[in-house]
Enzyme design. Structure first.
Site, PDB file in Angstrom:
ATOM      1  N   ASP A 167       6.139  19.843 -27.445  1.00 31.27           N
ATOM      2  CA  ASP A 167       5.730  18.543 -26.938  1.00 31.27           C
ATOM      3  C   ASP A 167       4.720  18.768 -25.805  1.00 31.27           C
ATOM      4  O   ASP A 167       3.771  19.518 -25.985  1.00 31.27           O
ATOM      5  CB  ASP A 167       6.975  17.768 -26.495  1.00 31.27           C
ATOM      6  CG  ASP A 167       6.718  16.307 -26.199  1.00 31.27           C
ATOM      7  OD1 ASP A 167       6.471  15.563 -27.168  1.00 31.27           O
ATOM      8  OD2 ASP A 167       6.763  15.917 -25.031  1.00 31.27           O
ATOM      9  N   HIS A 187      10.645  15.798 -34.836  1.00 31.36           N
ATOM     10  CA  HIS A 187      10.026  16.206 -33.576  1.00 31.36           C
ATOM     11  C   HIS A 187      10.887  17.229 -32.834  1.00 31.36           C
ATOM     12  O   HIS A 187      10.394  17.929 -31.954  1.00 31.36           O
ATOM     13  CB  HIS A 187       9.810  14.966 -32.700  1.00 31.36           C
ATOM     14  CG  HIS A 187       8.879  15.191 -31.553  1.00 31.36           C
ATOM     15  ND1 HIS A 187       7.579  15.620 -31.723  1.00 31.36           N
ATOM     16  CD2 HIS A 187       9.042  15.050 -30.206  1.00 31.36           C
ATOM     17  CE1 HIS A 187       6.984  15.726 -30.547  1.00 31.36           C
ATOM     18  NE2 HIS A 187       7.854  15.399 -29.604  1.00 31.36           N
ATOM     19  N   TYR A 211       3.493  11.283 -18.985  1.00 29.64           N
ATOM     20  CA  TYR A 211       2.902   9.998 -19.373  1.00 29.64           C
ATOM     21  C   TYR A 211       1.834   9.466 -18.426  1.00 29.64           C
ATOM     22  O   TYR A 211       0.922   8.774 -18.862  1.00 29.64           O
ATOM     23  CB  TYR A 211       4.016   8.963 -19.567  1.00 29.64           C
ATOM     24  CG  TYR A 211       4.976   9.410 -20.634  1.00 29.64           C
ATOM     25  CD1 TYR A 211       4.592   9.422 -21.978  1.00 29.64           C
ATOM     26  CD2 TYR A 211       6.240   9.896 -20.311  1.00 29.64           C
ATOM     27  CE1 TYR A 211       5.441   9.885 -22.958  1.00 29.64           C
ATOM     28  CE2 TYR A 211       7.099  10.352 -21.294  1.00 29.64           C
ATOM     29  CZ  TYR A 211       6.686  10.348 -22.614  1.00 29.64           C
ATOM     30  OH  TYR A 211       7.525  10.822 -23.586  1.00 29.64           O
ATOM     31  N   TYR A 249       5.296   3.531 -27.508  1.00 29.30           N
ATOM     32  CA  TYR A 249       6.055   3.903 -26.317  1.00 29.30           C
ATOM     33  C   TYR A 249       5.207   4.594 -25.259  1.00 29.30           C
ATOM     34  O   TYR A 249       5.404   4.387 -24.039  1.00 29.30           O
ATOM     35  CB  TYR A 249       7.270   4.761 -26.697  1.00 29.30           C
ATOM     36  CG  TYR A 249       6.971   6.218 -26.940  1.00 29.30           C
ATOM     37  CD1 TYR A 249       7.087   7.151 -25.919  1.00 29.30           C
ATOM     38  CD2 TYR A 249       6.575   6.677 -28.203  1.00 29.30           C
ATOM     39  CE1 TYR A 249       6.815   8.491 -26.129  1.00 29.30           C
ATOM     40  CE2 TYR A 249       6.307   8.006 -28.417  1.00 29.30           C
ATOM     41  CZ  TYR A 249       6.414   8.913 -27.385  1.00 29.30           C
ATOM     42  OH  TYR A 249       6.147  10.240 -27.586  1.00 29.30           O
TER      43      TYR A 249
END
Length: 312
Positions: free
Chosen positions: A102, A290, A230, A147
């Protein structure tokens, strides 16, 4: 699991947590994503240690057992790469393989560009190397209810998460990210509402696993994890697209929702990615999601140890 040892490394007035197993000069460093922590690499650490490597998995600053920086919202990706370099220095590791999942994949790739002399090879899961210009194109095509878009907004995810206890938040995120579909909320809906609290965990993720994650997120909170990945600034690599020159492997589950990003699967299968990562192997794991390293640990361990033996 009992054979994995734990220590803390002092980096820039922060105590960062490092899990470790195995000995020797051949080193593999594992970099987690979100909502993961060092624990997500438990199967891979034991496997590579049995193959003769020293396996190290860290908790990024503000994650897991690592200390929270004084101003979490100012954390950048460059901070994570700098932390990584200092950890290697303190542990007296001149060179290593890096395995990133990730956003940990982004840290591994960037580190290999900034410090190629310290990188023997890079293995990433769930996220390929994507130049910043292409990242903008990918996300501009995604709906505003996705998201990532929602969690970029300061306060939006905090309010959404705050309706539930930490264990329920982690459970919902794990279930949501296991889906093969993009996680898109309607205008009148929050991201956490995409998963009903009564939905059972995936068969490969136990209540004990969930409790381990929840306990550590109760300690760390979500201030740093929502900043990185993020809301944080990326590493400035200059105007020219740099190449990842070291031997690399990308492992993707065929059911990974990331493959639904507009144009991404074509980017992987057309050979376009090799323009930027010329020494690359791409492997797809059937039925993998994932969280492929936790879902199919034996398969991922086999791929990983094979890559390591080829380039050690």
């Amino acid at each position: 699991m009992d054979q994995i040892q734990h220590k803390f490394v002092d980096i820039k007035d922060l105590k960062l947590h490092v899990a470790e197993i195995g000995t020797g000069d051949k080193v593999v460093v594992f970099l987690h994503g979100f909502p993961e922590i060092w624990y997500s690499w438990r199967f891979q650490m034991i496997a590579v240690a049995k193959s003769g490597y020293r396996a190290i998995a860290l908790d990024f600053r503000g994650y897991g057992l690592s200390e929270i920086p004084p101003e979490p919202e100012k954390t950048t990706f460059k901070d994570l790469d700098d932390d990584l370099a200092e950890i290697l220095n303190v542990l007296e590791i001149p060179k290593a393989f890096f395995v990133g999942k990730d956003f940990g994949a982004s840290v591994a790739y960037t580190f290999s560009i900034l410090h190629p002399e310290r990188v023997q090879g890079v293995v990433t899961l769930g996220i390929p190397f994507i130049p910043s210009a292409l990242v903008g194109q990918l996300f501009s095509s995604l709906p505003q209810g996705f998201y990532v878009m929602r969690w970029r907004i300061p306060g939006r995810a905090e309010a959404d998460f705050g309706r539930f206890d930490v264990k329920t938040v982690i459970k919902k995120i794990y279930i949501m990210f296991t889906s093969s579909d993009l996680q898109v909320a309607e205008d009148n809906q929050e991201v956490m509402d995409l998963v009903d609290s009564s939905t059972p965990l995936p068969s490969w993720f136990t209540e004990e696993d969930l409790s381990t994650y929840a306990t550590l997120y109760e300690k760390s909170g979500f201030r740093t994890p929502l900043t990185v990945p993020y809301r944080a600034l990326p590493v400035d690599l200059g105007e020219n697209v740099p190449n990842v020159s070291v031997p690399s492997m990308l492992i993707m589950g065929r059911g990974d929702y990331v493959l639904k990003f507009p144009g991404l699967e074509q980017y992987l299968t057309s050979g376009m990615m090799t323009q930027f990562v010329p020494n690359l192997e791409v492997t797809f794991v059937d039925e993998g999601t994932h969280f492929v390293q936790e879902q199919f640990p034996d398969k991922v361990n086999e791929l990983l140890t094979s890559f390591l033996s080829k380039h050690a």
